[in-house]
Design a protein around this motif. Sequence first.
Motif, short mmCIF file in Angstrom:
data_model
loop_
_atom_site.label_atom_id
_atom_site.label_comp_id
_atom_site.label_asym_id
_atom_site.label_seq_id
_atom_site.Cartn_x
_atom_site.Cartn_y
_atom_site.Cartn_z
N GLY A 47 -46.34 -30.03 30.64
CA GLY A 47 -46.26 -30.70 31.94
C GLY A 47 -45.13 -30.16 32.77
N GLY A 48 -45.14 -30.52 34.04
CA GLY A 48 -44.12 -30.06 34.97
C GLY A 48 -44.70 -29.87 36.35
N PHE A 49 -44.16 -28.92 37.09
CA PHE A 49 -44.50 -28.77 38.50
C PHE A 49 -44.84 -27.32 38.81
N SER A 50 -45.96 -27.14 39.49
CA SER A 50 -46.56 -25.83 39.67
C SER A 50 -45.81 -24.96 40.68
N TYR A 51 -45.80 -23.67 40.39
CA TYR A 51 -45.30 -22.67 41.35
C TYR A 51 -46.44 -22.17 42.23
N ASP A 52 -47.68 -22.48 41.86
CA ASP A 52 -48.84 -21.93 42.55
C ASP A 52 -49.46 -22.88 43.57
N PHE A 53 -49.33 -24.18 43.35
CA PHE A 53 -49.99 -25.17 44.20
C PHE A 53 -49.00 -26.23 44.65
N PRO A 54 -49.10 -26.70 45.90
CA PRO A 54 -48.22 -27.77 46.37
C PRO A 54 -48.58 -29.10 45.72
N VAL A 55 -47.70 -30.08 45.86
CA VAL A 55 -47.98 -31.41 45.33
C VAL A 55 -49.29 -31.92 45.94
N ALA A 56 -50.18 -32.40 45.11
CA ALA A 56 -51.47 -32.90 45.59
C ALA A 56 -51.27 -34.18 46.38
N ASP A 57 -52.08 -34.38 47.42
CA ASP A 57 -51.88 -35.54 48.28
C ASP A 57 -52.05 -36.86 47.54
N TYR A 58 -52.88 -36.88 46.50
CA TYR A 58 -53.09 -38.12 45.76
C TYR A 58 -51.89 -38.53 44.90
N GLN A 59 -50.93 -37.61 44.70
CA GLN A 59 -49.81 -37.91 43.81
C GLN A 59 -48.45 -37.78 44.50
N THR A 60 -48.44 -37.62 45.80
CA THR A 60 -47.19 -37.41 46.52
C THR A 60 -46.16 -38.49 46.21
N ASP A 61 -46.58 -39.76 46.30
CA ASP A 61 -45.64 -40.87 46.12
C ASP A 61 -45.13 -40.97 44.69
#
Length: 476
Positions: free
Chosen positions: A344-358
Amino acid sequence: MDGVRKVLKAVSNPLGEGYLQYPTFDQIGELSRPKPEHSRAVKKWLSESGITSFKTHTHGDYVHFEASAAQLEKMANGKFSTFTNSEGRKIYRLTSGVQVPEEVAEAIDTFSGFHGFPLMATMPKAVEKVQEDGKVNPPKFRSNYGVTAVEQSGKQNIQAIAQFQGQYVNASDLAAFCTKYDDGSECKIAKYVGKNEDHPVGLESMLDTEYITPLGKQQTWVYSYPNFDFCSDLTTFGSNVTGSVVHPYTISISYGSQKIDFCSSSIITRLSDDITKMGTMGVTVMISSGDDGSGGETRQGSNDGKLSPSFPASIPHAIAVGATYWVSGTEGEEQATTQFGSGGGFSYDFPVADYQTDVVAEYLKTVKLPNAKYANGRGSPDVSALGESFTVLVDGSAMPVGGTSASSPSFAALVTLLNEVCLKESGKSLGYANPLFYQNPDMFTDIVKGTNAIGDNEKAGWACTKGWDAATGLGV
């Protein structure tokens, strides 16, 4: 692809009027079909290169062909080299880059199938001792999560797994497993897309099929890619699924890498586009979130101080599935797995998805941040399930196996059951379900214990906490 993304957003939002109102197969094709001049440029280039036979995707956005090494060297303006692994196995790859005419470069996303490398050392963790049952089998998985039988819809509800890296399903092992470890119901593969042989038996393939098949209780397909060019095979998989009117509604993939840039940016983008298209077709794609924890060190090499989630699980329109195990004994509260690191973690390829921003913002605000570099993109996993000590039957021998490759097909089977309910009520499948899941976190049991700072990544990782976290997602 802008039109496809717009459609997906409409059909996957539970609060919108267009929820689950999927377009037809032909309508999806019209949204994704290449420009006529691009198709002409590619076909002209193939003809001039001596390629007289090729297959075009139903929607026109893939072209598959076979060519000799000499033809490929000419087409890509490069040279093949020989690579030998520690076991003496040789592969031949073009490593000097790919150069094509300008009018062709403008028309293609990626040109693959001859320069990728095997995804080594990714098999699920198994003990050496054979003839030993694990703690989890299909009945135990059902009882742990309160899974009961659902009324049959009478509609086609196909589920599938994808196998790569020379992995094969053994039909006899699958049948014997369901007889011994489940209710005796017949377990078989309804269709293979690609080559499958009974031997050598693949541990990963048996784990996948021995859980999705009996748990989902619907016909199971296997997409099979025995070549050792993992990233290229992913695009072939994408083409196979999106190119058929008849397709599964649920797919599980147990493969990936937490090594940054293991696949080229063009393949990363193309597979993401294909999974977006699958969402508009009503397909839910589950992908194992990886077994290298926070991903600073991976089984494909070091990320040199950077933490990384797994690709393709990091694709925003896929559901990344992490792994848990019981805190004590074989029932009750669960925590992030300790046998390996739940990727798990945070992607270098894709921005934060709108459904999970908060939820991502809240997590990063409250959790103790690791002392390492990390990206600020799409967070994974999305969900989790048990992922340790799964009984698997391989070549007639039982063994306990663990990995997010256990949790992904098992969770996918639960989605198959949900699809059966939805198909009976509305005639529609769930499709891209992340917006539904994130809007309804109470569907899940939150995991608040554990971390994915495990093994080689024990010095830096992501902790479980209340709400979504980068080790177990929304929970189980």
